[in-house]
Design a protein around this motif. Sequence first.
Motif, PDB file in Angstrom:
ATOM      1  N   SER A 198      11.870   2.419  -7.784  1.00 25.05           N
ATOM      2  CA  SER A 198      12.273   1.150  -8.894  1.00 25.05           C
ATOM      3  C   SER A 198      13.498   0.994  -9.022  1.00 25.05           C
ATOM      4  O   SER A 198      13.657   1.151  -9.811  1.00 25.05           O
ATOM      5  CB  SER A 198      11.458   0.061  -9.097  1.00 25.05           C
ATOM      6  N   ARG A 202      10.506   4.756  -2.296  1.00 24.11           N
ATOM      7  CA  ARG A 202      10.678   2.811  -2.069  1.00 24.11           C
ATOM      8  C   ARG A 202      10.088   1.993  -2.039  1.00 24.11           C
ATOM      9  O   ARG A 202       8.735   1.397  -1.917  1.00 24.11           O
ATOM     10  CB  ARG A 202      12.225   2.483  -1.154  1.00 24.11           C
ATOM     11  N   SER A 203      10.352   1.021  -3.780  1.00 22.44           N
ATOM     12  CA  SER A 203       8.910   0.321  -4.145  1.00 22.44           C
ATOM     13  C   SER A 203       9.927  -1.440  -4.793  1.00 22.44           C
ATOM     14  O   SER A 203      10.778  -1.142  -4.918  1.00 22.44           O
ATOM     15  CB  SER A 203       8.185   0.314  -5.352  1.00 22.44           C
ATOM     16  N   HIS A 204       9.373  -2.393  -3.733  1.00 20.17           N
ATOM     17  CA  HIS A 204       9.792  -3.348  -5.062  1.00 20.17           C
ATOM     18  C   HIS A 204       8.932  -4.093  -5.922  1.00 20.17           C
ATOM     19  O   HIS A 204       8.847  -5.082  -6.508  1.00 20.17           O
ATOM     20  CB  HIS A 204       9.423  -4.515  -3.706  1.00 20.17           C
TER      21      HIS A 204
END
Length: 464
Positions: free
Chosen positions: A170, A193-195
């Motif tokens: 993030s 990848r992270s939300h």
Amino acid sequence: MAPKFGTSGLRGLVVELTDACVSDHVNAFAASCDLGETLWIGEDLRPSSPDIATMVETAALAAGLNVVRTGPIPTPALALSALKARAGAIMITGSHIPADRNGLKFYTLAGEITKADEARIVAALGQPATAVRRGGRALAEEPGATYVSRYVAAYAGALAGQRIGVYAHSSVGRDLLSEILQGCGAQVLDLGRSHIFIPVDTEAVSAETRAALAGWAAEHGLDAIVSTDGDADRPLLTDQAGRVVPGDVLGQITCAALGAETVVTPISSNSAVTEKGFVRVIRTRIGSPYVIAGMEEAGGRVCGYEANGGFLLGFEAAGPSGTIAPLVTRDAVLPLLAVLAQAGPGGVSALVEAEPARFTATDRLQELPEAAMRALVAELASSKAARSDFLGQLGAVEAGCDLADGVRMTTTDSRIFHVRPSGNAPELRLYVEADTRERLTDALMAGLALLQRRLQCGAGKALA
């Protein structure tokens, strides 16, 4: 606990960063520091950051400042563009700490605020705003493009043939970092990848993250993996096996690659820097304001870095394809590029193995009662008997003690145990140094376990 200034900026729980608190600090900043007529406002990817940025904007307009909102942007990119525009800046970020906390980083026309600036801001809190006009919203060139071109101009083609993974998580700088690496010739693979916001601490990488990095390196045949913390001013680099390179080792390699003569770094950094042949090495308290003050005093071909890897360039340096201008605020990209560009057939691991044989590691105990944590450190600082008891249970004898920032104990067998409360969160950090990796790992694990038991016992009681 109310928000307070730590090693770099104001930090606190999100619920305590109220409109009144934020407005008071913005007014105090505008009244006590030289910002020019315009304030740039950037933010990281924490859920709370956009709302806090709006609080800052409202207060800045009321204080008579013009405002440029950049949206999500790395801290060094915001600082770079604000300096170029002759404007002040505030970055909304809690850096590497959990998402329930956030903060403000302040920049004057001269760059990142000093401890003297911080004192002036604190002294001005509670004073009413005195603006004679209301500010307006302003437009400016895209700061991301300025940031990318800074590095690509100096390192164009330097990473040709390298296959680099970007641990995106993030970090607000993840896309710009990939663009920079590609502009320098690398093939880039996006990873993890992270939300959801993930608090990546580049100075204390978790076992789970280390395992993931090693797995990605093996699975994808990577030359290295790079990443940053949440606001993209602290770097993370692995070698081709996915092993994390300590930030202070990144710093000392980068200083040599850029031709620095003077190096400024906190006492928590690897002491091997003194063996690398620099004209002068200056050790400071922990925190970028102290490093900046040391750099300003030294002048000349000076660089600074911290154990978290954040790098500060104090002179115009030469890269493989062009020059790179000074930027005296923490920077994550330059140490990544400088080290990757130096990697030959042996890769990053060969560069690291060529460094003087001193090894460092750090970790922390989290969510601690403030009073108990500080009582423990105070006891170690004030009592040689307490330090002897502590070190004795680690099989060590004290040879020296430095109280400049926490308690830094050197032992007769050349190990170092440095205990210090975090300036940003309710955490107690332990920095360890040894002459072999094996002794380092054992010392860090034993030291953390002992501190944990000591806190459970309570200050003033015998170590269990």
